[in-house]
Design an enzyme around this catalytic site. Structure first.
Site, short mmCIF file in Angstrom:
data_model
loop_
_atom_site.label_atom_id
_atom_site.label_comp_id
_atom_site.label_asym_id
_atom_site.label_seq_id
_atom_site.Cartn_x
_atom_site.Cartn_y
_atom_site.Cartn_z
CG ASN A 179 -0.28 -0.01 2.54
OD1 ASN A 179 0.86 0.43 2.68
ND2 ASN A 179 -0.98 -0.48 3.55
CB THR A 211 -3.53 -1.32 -2.80
OG1 THR A 211 -2.79 -1.56 -1.60
CG2 THR A 211 -3.55 -2.61 -3.62
CG ASP A 238 -14.45 -4.27 9.08
OD1 ASP A 238 -13.35 -3.71 9.00
OD2 ASP A 238 -14.66 -5.24 9.82
CG ASP A 244 -5.36 -9.41 3.84
OD1 ASP A 244 -4.21 -9.03 3.54
OD2 ASP A 244 -5.78 -9.42 5.01
CB SER A 283 -15.78 -9.20 4.62
OG SER A 283 -14.39 -9.10 4.37
#
Length: 292
Positions: A179, A211, A238, A244, A283
């Protein structure tokens, strides 16, 4: 071609809060939930749900059985995941009203990976296979060296960024997932294209996926190729497993022969679905959801 994810497995204790606690502040939570997580497990589940053949190697404690079951339910092969006496790794996660999070990690069994255990796991893989690594287990430097020397493609998500990474030979990494914070920590640059320039200079043979959360993602190839992907906009619940999920879906797309450009788009959509739901591993969407 097989994918070995040698990574962490954590129990995630998630606290819903109005805002992330400040230094010295005592804060009441609106609730607590327990989820299966750990960057390693999350990425294995994302890979499996995206259709990849993935083997997870790692260590859990006696109370970590639900992590094994979660991996199995998603289609992850757990023959290389072992139970030891050390407590399972866990995370304390604050999630605020905007869905942003703050995470404290306890390594536990994840920090008990030995060279001998790594050797036994790697014996099951051969040149041309892929190994995915994060920085939540011990022996990371040794695993990178052994996998590289065995002709296994090394993919690294250097998170969390700490002193353990200093002992790793990053020149043996074939693909990085970072990131913007990790990109800065590795290169000293803050602007996305400057981060990619710095990676191209330091690691000219490696591919880099950068990212940027709500600002999308970049791909940088060893031939100088650059691809930008906008973020898929959704209502955020969230953000815990967003990165991931992105990682697992991009790698799975790559294994399916999908172009890097289309892989970025698919990974972005998958991450968007993940942030619209509670929890880490629970999720993560399945491939058909994204294709529809």
């Amino acid at each position: 071609m097989k994918v070995l994810n040698f990574g962490s497995l954590n129990l995630d204790y998630v606290y819903s809060v109005e805002h992330i606690a400040e230094p010295g502040e005592t804060l009441s939570s609106r609730g607590r939930e327990v989820f299966c997580g750990g960057k390693g497990l999350n990425q294995s589940i994302a890979l499996a749900k995206a259709g990849a053949e993935v083997y997870h190697a790692g260590l859990i404690g006696p109370e970590g059985g639900m992590l094994i079951e979660a991996a199995k339910d998603a289609g992850v092969d757990v023959r290389y995941t072992k139970t030891i006496s050390t407590p399972t790794g866990h995370a304390i996660i604050q999630v605020n009203s905007e869905g942003q999070n703050s995470i404290i990690l306890f390594g536990g069994a994840n920090q008990c990976v030995t060279e001998d255990f790594a050797d036994r796991v790697l014996e099951g893989f051969q040149p041309g296979d892929l190994i995915l690594l994060q920085n939540e287990i011990s022996c990371l430097d040794y695993i990178i060296d052994k996998a590289h020397s065995a002709g296994i493609t090394v993919i690294l998500n250097p998170s969390p960024f700490n002193d353990a990474l200093e002992g790793c030979d990053m020149n043996k990494v074939d693909m990085f997932f970072v990131n913007e914070i990790e990109g800065f920590q590795l290169t000293g640059e803050k602007e996305p294209e400057r981060i990619l320039d710095a990676f191209a200079s330091k690691f000219p043979k490696a591919e880099v996926i950068l990212t940027l959360g709500g600002d999308g993602a970049w791909y940088g190839g060893p031939s100088g190729e650059r691809i930008y992907q906008e973020c898929t906009k959704v209502e955020v619940v969230d953000t815990t497993a967003a990165g991931d999920t992105f990682t697992g879906y991009f790698i799975s797309s790559m294994l399916k022969g999908i172009s890097r450009k289309e892989g970025l788009a698919i990974a972005s959509k998958a991450a968007a679905v993940a942030v619209s739901r509670k929890g880490a591993a629970p999720s993560i969407p399945v491939w058909n959801e994204i294709m529809e």
